[in-house]
Design a protein around this motif. Structure first.
Motif, PDB file in Angstrom:
ATOM      1  N   HIS A 251      11.599  -0.557   5.052  1.00 16.43           N
ATOM      2  CA  HIS A 251      12.212   0.246   3.995  1.00 16.43           C
ATOM      3  C   HIS A 251      13.713   0.380   4.154  1.00 16.43           C
ATOM      4  O   HIS A 251      14.405   0.738   3.215  1.00 16.43           O
ATOM      5  CB  HIS A 251      11.590   1.638   3.962  1.00 16.43           C
ATOM      6  N   GLU A 252      14.227   0.196   5.367  1.00 24.70           N
ATOM      7  CA  GLU A 252      15.659   0.393   5.543  1.00 24.70           C
ATOM      8  C   GLU A 252      16.311  -0.847   6.136  1.00 24.70           C
ATOM      9  O   GLU A 252      15.843  -1.397   7.136  1.00 24.70           O
ATOM     10  CB  GLU A 252      15.922   1.616   6.446  1.00 24.70           C
ATOM     11  N   LEU A 253      17.375  -1.281   5.488  1.00 20.18           N
ATOM     12  CA  LEU A 253      18.167  -2.427   5.933  1.00 20.18           C
ATOM     13  C   LEU A 253      19.599  -1.947   6.013  1.00 20.18           C
ATOM     14  O   LEU A 253      20.118  -1.405   5.049  1.00 20.18           O
ATOM     15  CB  LEU A 253      18.104  -3.550   4.887  1.00 20.18           C
ATOM     16  N   GLU A 254      20.233  -2.125   7.167  1.00 16.06           N
ATOM     17  CA  GLU A 254      21.625  -1.689   7.280  1.00 16.06           C
ATOM     18  C   GLU A 254      22.426  -2.682   8.081  1.00 16.06           C
ATOM     19  O   GLU A 254      21.951  -3.178   9.106  1.00 16.06           O
ATOM     20  CB  GLU A 254      21.694  -0.310   7.956  1.00 16.06           C
ATOM     21  N   TRP A 255      23.634  -2.967   7.641  1.00 18.11           N
ATOM     22  CA  TRP A 255      24.480  -3.929   8.343  1.00 18.11           C
ATOM     23  C   TRP A 255      25.373  -3.206   9.323  1.00 18.11           C
ATOM     24  O   TRP A 255      25.853  -2.115   9.047  1.00 18.11           O
ATOM     25  CB  TRP A 255      25.336  -4.706   7.340  1.00 18.11           C
ATOM     26  N   THR A 256      25.613  -3.842  10.469  1.00 14.74           N
ATOM     27  CA  THR A 256      26.561  -3.260  11.415  1.00 14.74           C
ATOM     28  C   THR A 256      27.960  -3.420  10.845  1.00 14.74           C
ATOM     29  O   THR A 256      28.244  -4.349  10.079  1.00 14.74           O
ATOM     30  CB  THR A 256      26.472  -3.965  12.785  1.00 14.74           C
ATOM     31  N   GLY A 257      28.838  -2.478  11.207  1.00 17.20           N
ATOM     32  CA  GLY A 257      30.184  -2.441  10.646  1.00 17.20           C
ATOM     33  C   GLY A 257      31.087  -3.507  11.230  1.00 17.20           C
ATOM     34  O   GLY A 257      30.743  -4.181  12.202  1.00 17.20           O
ATOM     35  N   PRO A 258      32.270  -3.680  10.648  1.00 24.68           N
ATOM     36  CA  PRO A 258      33.190  -4.735  11.059  1.00 24.68           C
ATOM     37  C   PRO A 258      33.741  -4.563  12.479  1.00 24.68           C
ATOM     38  O   PRO A 258      34.168  -5.529  13.102  1.00 24.68           O
ATOM     39  CB  PRO A 258      34.316  -4.632  10.028  1.00 24.68           C
TER      40      PRO A 258
END
Lengths: 373, 354
Positions: A251-258
């Motif tokens: 249910h949750e997809l999140e990208w790591t930050g730059p």
């Protein structure tokens, strides 16, 4: 906007215990504050740091919308909805909220004023998201994706409605430049340009796609499916492939930050937090980093730290882990109590982790310096 | 730890029969899961009348209602959600694993406001095939965690049923899937007409509880909170849940029921292989299946229930002073009783030595 003190429960400090299973033993300086809220938590959004006491907005199952400072002080009640909040998003000084009452509100964080931006008699609104570069906000209702410009958009920006989809929509994501929109539905996803040309491009994969996310470099669009897999479309090479092995839907997809090295996609759905290494070429035939492990439950919510190589995961059992993205080491930030974690977000520039439960509690977890034992 | 592998295959649609305890005994205890009642039946059979009775009678319970079409008769409730029927095929190689995505979305959303109601009523369209509706509750993780399918209630229009049942498969399948059958609008048929309807209904589904009424006037205590899909409840009802089938089986493509018994202990491996093959090859034709088994070498009763190719199973209490007779029931199309009986008997341990 002012904050006021309310009675609250000071939680005993949880064991900053190490997680076994061969992971590196680490400990964090962690302190807890547990607040009771009026209903089950459905959404959490960290607010811009210079506003509302560096606080957090919490959407609830009864339509309530509460604001707290990162230190637990209670801010103004922004409640405007008549039914469960389904999404929160922020742009500049404004918090946006949608709910099962089919309304979209803008909440001015300086004045605390609520204004109704959209209302419909159709299907519930869901999947609220924003495009910081173009100032658009977007959400879905039934088969329609709505895109609205805000005060952060350039002058003359128009709104869009995309309706040509094979089924109701389940999720959406802006491209990083804010000029395209991806929506998920039955049998694939559709990419819509926000230039008025009106020509969508459907990327097909049979089954029900329940959510979608766009990589920070714009190259990959990733959907989650009812079949407990991720489906990756590489827009540069034209290849697409599956990432599988999950015991539950993702249910949750999140990208790591730059600031956190090569981009990883952090996901719920397993008994560990999974982080797929996208980097430049994508994770085809590569394993994910598996972060933390607990003996029961599975990850329901994830939150990638805004500027450290850390990720948080909340479990069905109430456990919250904070772990490292490199080796998968992790420590408990909240001990299992059978209150399922329903939302997580980093607050106060990443110094506080807010964890909301289905049992109407909100934990504000202060994470100090990382110390390796 | 579950394996997270790149490009590994999808999940199996039918859970394995007779797995070991760790997988088959769910963490249940009826842990506050919201019951869902499905109301099905042809147009004009009285679904909305029954729905409104449930909503307005004084029983102290609040319901959320999901409808797929707004009829002429209004629905008297605060929380009514209109769902457009959206069926999709699970993309995991199970050819008949069709599921209702609209229900997954709406019921999951409703569980974010679960404090507002005690149960959920789902009214299907008159033409709906109940298969995808029922399978949705078997295959979706989120729904399995938060709601429990309670009962499929099928209303039958006494006057028009017989003219539809042979030509319109949905009417027949709605009867086949039912836990509770209500023959409605009695006042519009004579006694012989009612007997003809009853006889046809019983031929399709002899196991559901049957009521006859005029204006959907059945006692609500007989249709709500029945636990029809609760495997432990199935064990409590045993052995009564398997009555003898009517003798006059018609050998055409109409839906019938087959009941089988076996007095010898069952070999778990052979039974599992047979069931897997059967539901893979014939699952489309098998609407519902139920069984209680005496597995060789285990004192406990093994119970399962399936819809097409999806299946739920668990171990129950020991047989103790019950006669350890294994029982199976199939409701489906083109079922060959002799063939099924032979195959089931072949799973008995005693056959191995022969």
């Amino acid at each position: 906007m002012t904050l006021s003190a309310v009675p609250e429960t000071e939680m005993p400090m949880p064991l900053p215990g190490a997680v076994d299973q061969g992971t590196t033993r680490v400990a964090y300086g962690i302190t807890h504050k547990r607040l009771d809220v009026a209903a089950n938590v459905t959404a959490i959004k960290g607010l811009p740091c210079d506003l509302a006491g560096c606080g957090v907005a919490v959407g609830l199952g009864n339509g309530g919308l509460a604001v707290f400072g990162g230190d637990g002080l209670t801010g103004p009640d922004l409640t405007a909805h008549g039914a469960a909040v389904t999404g929160l998003a922020g742009l500049e000084n404004t918090l946006y909220s949608i709910a099962q009452d089919n309304k979209l509100y803008a909440h001015d964080l300086n004045s605390g004023a609520n204004s109704l931006l959209f209302s419909s008699s159709g299907q519930w609104l869901s999947s609220l998201t924003t495009a910081p570069k173009t100032g658009y906000i977007a959400f879905v209702s039934g088969k329609t994706a709505f895109v609205l410009p805000t005060s952060a958009s350039e002058a003359g920006a128009r709104d869009f409605q995309f309706t040509e989809h094979p089924s109701s929509l389940s999720g959406l994501a802006f491209s990083p430049d804010g000029r395209r929109l991806a929506v998920s539905h039955y049998d694939g996803i559709t990419l819509w340009p926000l230039d008025g040309s009106g020509k969508g491009e459907m990327l097909r994969w049979k089954g029900y796609h329940i959510g979608v996310s766009w990589s920070p470099d714009g190259r990959f669009v990733v959907s989650a499916t009812q079949e407990r897999e991720l489906h990756v479309w590489d827009l540069v090479s034209g290849k697409d492939y599956r990432l599988g092995g999950y015991p539950a839907k993702i249910h949750e997809l999140e990208w790591t930050g730059p600031d956190n090295g090569p981009a990883k996609l952090v996901c719920s759905g397993a008994d560990v937090i999974t982080a797929w290494p996208f980097g430049d070429v994508g994770p085809d035939r590569l394993p994910p980093v598996e972060i933390g492990y607990v003996y029961s439950g599975r990850v329901t919510s994830v939150a990638s730290h805004p500027n450290r190589r850390l990720v948080a995961g909340g479990y069905t059992t109430g456990t919250v882990l904070i772990g490292g993205l490199q080796k998968g080491e992790a420590a408990y930030a909240r001990i299992a109590d059978n209150q399922e974690i329903s939302a997580l977000d980093w607050v106060k520039g990443g110094r506080v982790l807010a964890a909301g439960t289905r049992s109407a509690t909100l934990d504000l977890i202060t994470v100090g310096e990382l110390k390796v034992q | 730890m579950s394996e997270i592998l790149n490009e590994s295959g999808g999940s199996a649609c039918a859970e394995e029969v007779c797995q070991d305890d760790a997988r088959t005994v769910p963490v249940k205890g009826s842990s506050g899961k919201t019951p869902v009642t499905i109301l099905t039946g042809y147009l004009g059979a009285g679904k909305t009348t029954l729905l409104n009775r449930i909503l307005t009678e004084q029983h102290g319970k609040r319901y959320a209602v999901v409808v797929n079409e707004f009829g002429e008769e209004g629905i008297d409730n605060e929380l009514v959600l209109d769902a457009e029927e959206e069926i999709f095929e699970m993309n995991n190689g199970c050819i008949c694993c069709t599921v209702r995505g609209d229900l997954i979305r709406i019921l999951s959303g409703l569980m974010d406001r679960a404090e507002e109601f005690d149960g959920i009523l789902v009214e299907t369209t008159g033409l709906a095939d109940p298969g995808p509706v029922v399978q949705t509750f078997f295959v979706d993780d989120d729904l399995r965690d938060r709601v429990k399918l309670d009962t499929v209630v099928t209303l039958i229009d006494a006057k028009h049923f017989l003219s539809k049942v042979d030509s319109q498969h949905e009417a027949e399948e709605q009867v086949a899937f039912a836990d509770v059958l209500i023959i409605n609008k009695l006042d519009l048929v004579d006694e012989a007409g009612l007997e003809a309807v009853k006889s046809k209904v019983r031929q399709i589904n002899p196991h559901a509880r049957l009521f006859t009424t005029s204006k959907s006037g059945v006692d609500l205590a007989e249709i709500l909170d029945q636990g029809s899909f609760d495997l432990q409840k199935l064990l409590e009802l045993e052995p009564g849940f398997l009555e003898e089938d009517p003798e006059d089986h018609e050998h055409d493509d109409s839906i019938t029921s087959v009941s089988l018994t076996c007095n010898e202990p069952i070999d778990a491996r052979r039974f599992s292989e047979w069931m897997r093959t059967l539901i893979r090859e014939r699952g489309t034709d098998i609407f519902r299946s139920k069984g209680i088994l005496k597995i060789a070498g285990d004192e406990r009763r093994y119970v399962f229930q399936g819809v097409h190719m999806v299946m739920d199973s668990e171990w129950g209490a020991n047989w103790e002073n019950h006669a350890p007779t294994s029982r199976l029931v199939f409701i489906g199309r083109n079922l060959d009783e002799a063939e099924l009986s032979e195959a089931f008997s072949g799973c008995a341990v005693a056959r191995e030595a022969a």
